[in-house]
Design a protein around this motif. Structure first.
Motif, PDB file in Angstrom:
ATOM      1  N   CYS A 215       0.831  -1.200   0.000  1.00 59.64           N
ATOM      2  CA  CYS A 215       0.000   0.000   0.000  1.00 59.64           C
ATOM      3  C   CYS A 215       0.867   1.251   0.000  1.00 59.64           C
ATOM      4  CB  CYS A 215      -0.877   0.026   1.248  1.00 59.64           C
ATOM      5  SG  CYS A 215      -1.850  -1.453   1.509  1.00 59.64           S
ATOM      6  N   THR A 216       0.488   2.230  -0.837  1.00 63.13           N
ATOM      7  CA  THR A 216       1.110   3.544  -0.793  1.00 63.13           C
ATOM      8  C   THR A 216      -0.002   4.588  -0.712  1.00 63.13           C
ATOM      9  OG1 THR A 216       1.191   3.679  -3.195  1.00 63.13           O
ATOM     10  CG2 THR A 216       3.157   2.861  -2.093  1.00 63.13           C
ATOM     11  N   SER A 217       0.235   5.651  -0.005  1.00 60.36           N
ATOM     12  CA  SER A 217      -0.812   6.645   0.213  1.00 60.36           C
ATOM     13  C   SER A 217      -1.120   7.415  -1.060  1.00 60.36           C
ATOM     14  CB  SER A 217      -0.400   7.601   1.324  1.00 60.36           C
ATOM     15  OG  SER A 217       0.753   8.302   0.955  1.00 60.36           O
ATOM     16  N   GLY A 218      -2.340   7.961  -1.108  1.00 56.36           N
ATOM     17  CA  GLY A 218      -2.726   8.811  -2.218  1.00 56.36           C
ATOM     18  C   GLY A 218      -3.707   8.205  -3.195  1.00 56.36           C
ATOM     19  N   GLY A 219      -4.199   7.019  -2.929  1.00 55.64           N
ATOM     20  CA  GLY A 219      -5.131   6.389  -3.858  1.00 55.64           C
ATOM     21  C   GLY A 219      -6.578   6.553  -3.456  1.00 55.64           C
ATOM     22  N   HIS A 220      -7.409   5.621  -3.934  1.00 58.48           N
ATOM     23  CA  HIS A 220      -8.839   5.678  -3.674  1.00 58.48           C
ATOM     24  C   HIS A 220      -9.359   4.434  -2.959  1.00 58.48           C
ATOM     25  CE1 HIS A 220      -9.080   9.214  -6.170  1.00 58.48           C
ATOM     26  NE2 HIS A 220      -8.398   8.576  -7.105  1.00 58.48           N
ATOM     27  N   ASP A 221      -8.487   3.582  -2.502  1.00 50.87           N
ATOM     28  CA  ASP A 221      -8.901   2.320  -1.891  1.00 50.87           C
ATOM     29  C   ASP A 221      -8.471   2.258  -0.435  1.00 50.87           C
ATOM     30  OD1 ASP A 221      -9.820   1.263  -4.363  1.00 50.87           O
ATOM     31  OD2 ASP A 221      -7.752   0.748  -4.878  1.00 50.87           O
ATOM     32  N   GLU A 222      -9.215   1.459   0.325  1.00 50.79           N
ATOM     33  CA  GLU A 222      -8.701   1.082   1.641  1.00 50.79           C
ATOM     34  C   GLU A 222      -7.730  -0.051   1.390  1.00 50.79           C
ATOM     35  OE1 GLU A 222     -11.388   0.118   4.712  1.00 50.79           O
ATOM     36  OE2 GLU A 222     -12.380   2.053   4.653  1.00 50.79           O
ATOM     37  N   CYS A 223      -6.683  -0.103   2.180  1.00 52.72           N
ATOM     38  CA  CYS A 223      -5.656  -1.086   1.922  1.00 52.72           C
ATOM     39  C   CYS A 223      -5.107  -1.639   3.230  1.00 52.72           C
ATOM     40  CB  CYS A 223      -4.524  -0.448   1.115  1.00 52.72           C
ATOM     41  SG  CYS A 223      -3.278  -1.626   0.574  1.00 52.72           S
ATOM     42  N   TYR A 224      -4.943  -2.944   3.279  1.00 53.50           N
ATOM     43  CA  TYR A 224      -4.357  -3.619   4.428  1.00 53.50           C
ATOM     44  C   TYR A 224      -3.143  -4.394   3.919  1.00 53.50           C
ATOM     45  CZ  TYR A 224      -8.835  -2.425   6.428  1.00 53.50           C
ATOM     46  OH  TYR A 224      -9.926  -1.732   6.874  1.00 53.50           O
ATOM     47  N   PRO A 225      -1.953  -3.911   4.186  1.00 50.76           N
ATOM     48  CA  PRO A 225      -0.769  -4.571   3.641  1.00 50.76           C
ATOM     49  C   PRO A 225      -0.572  -5.969   4.217  1.00 50.76           C
ATOM     50  CG  PRO A 225      -0.136  -2.827   5.160  1.00 50.76           C
ATOM     51  CD  PRO A 225      -1.611  -2.749   5.020  1.00 50.76           C
ATOM     52  N   SER A 226      -0.039  -6.839   3.399  1.00 52.75           N
ATOM     53  CA  SER A 226       0.328  -8.186   3.843  1.00 52.75           C
ATOM     54  C   SER A 226       1.566  -8.609   3.083  1.00 52.75           C
ATOM     55  CB  SER A 226      -0.820  -9.172   3.588  1.00 52.75           C
ATOM     56  OG  SER A 226      -1.007  -9.335   2.209  1.00 52.75           O
ATOM     57  N   ASP A 227       2.280  -9.530   3.658  1.00 54.41           N
ATOM     58  CA  ASP A 227       3.468 -10.023   2.968  1.00 54.41           C
ATOM     59  C   ASP A 227       3.354 -11.521   2.785  1.00 54.41           C
ATOM     60  OD1 ASP A 227       3.748 -10.806   5.560  1.00 54.41           O
ATOM     61  OD2 ASP A 227       5.732  -9.954   5.865  1.00 54.41           O
ATOM     62  N   CYS A 228       4.354 -12.082   2.160  1.00 51.36           N
ATOM     63  CA  CYS A 228       4.351 -13.515   1.893  1.00 51.36           C
ATOM     64  C   CYS A 228       4.699 -14.218   3.161  1.00 51.36           C
ATOM     65  CB  CYS A 228       5.358 -13.866   0.807  1.00 51.36           C
ATOM     66  SG  CYS A 228       5.000 -13.043  -0.744  1.00 51.36           S
TER      67      CYS A 228
END
Length: 84
Positions: free
Chosen positions: A71-84
């Motif tokens: 996730c990077t700021s400035g978009g239009h979506d809610e985002c929950y980062p996850s990794d492998c």
């Protein structure tokens, strides 16, 4: 007559104690603007509550069946980062 006076004294004492407790419980604490701002900031966590650009990608071997999210700021979506 003595019982009536003692009963009246008991009622007055109970009413006095109840009145004091009501006044004591309504003692509001004034909070500073800085404290209120900190409370607002702590109420809303930083991750997953703003608008972000959401990037998904496949994880490398041996977990290639998973999809990771960045996730990077400035978009239009809610985002929950996850990794492998």
């Amino acid at each position: 007559m003595k019982k009536k006076i003692m009963g009246l004294i008991a009622i007055v004492a109970i009413a006095t104690i109840a009145g004091y407790n009501v006044c004591a419980s309504q003692n509001n604490m004034k909070l500073s603007d800085l404290t209120l701002s900190n409370m607002d900031a702590l109420a809303f966590p930083e991750i997953g509550t703003g608008f972000y650009h959401r990037y998904t990608y496949q994880c490398p071997i041996p977990v290639e069946y998973k999809t990771a999210v960045s996730c990077t700021s400035g978009g239009h979506d809610e985002c929950y980062p996850s990794d492998c």
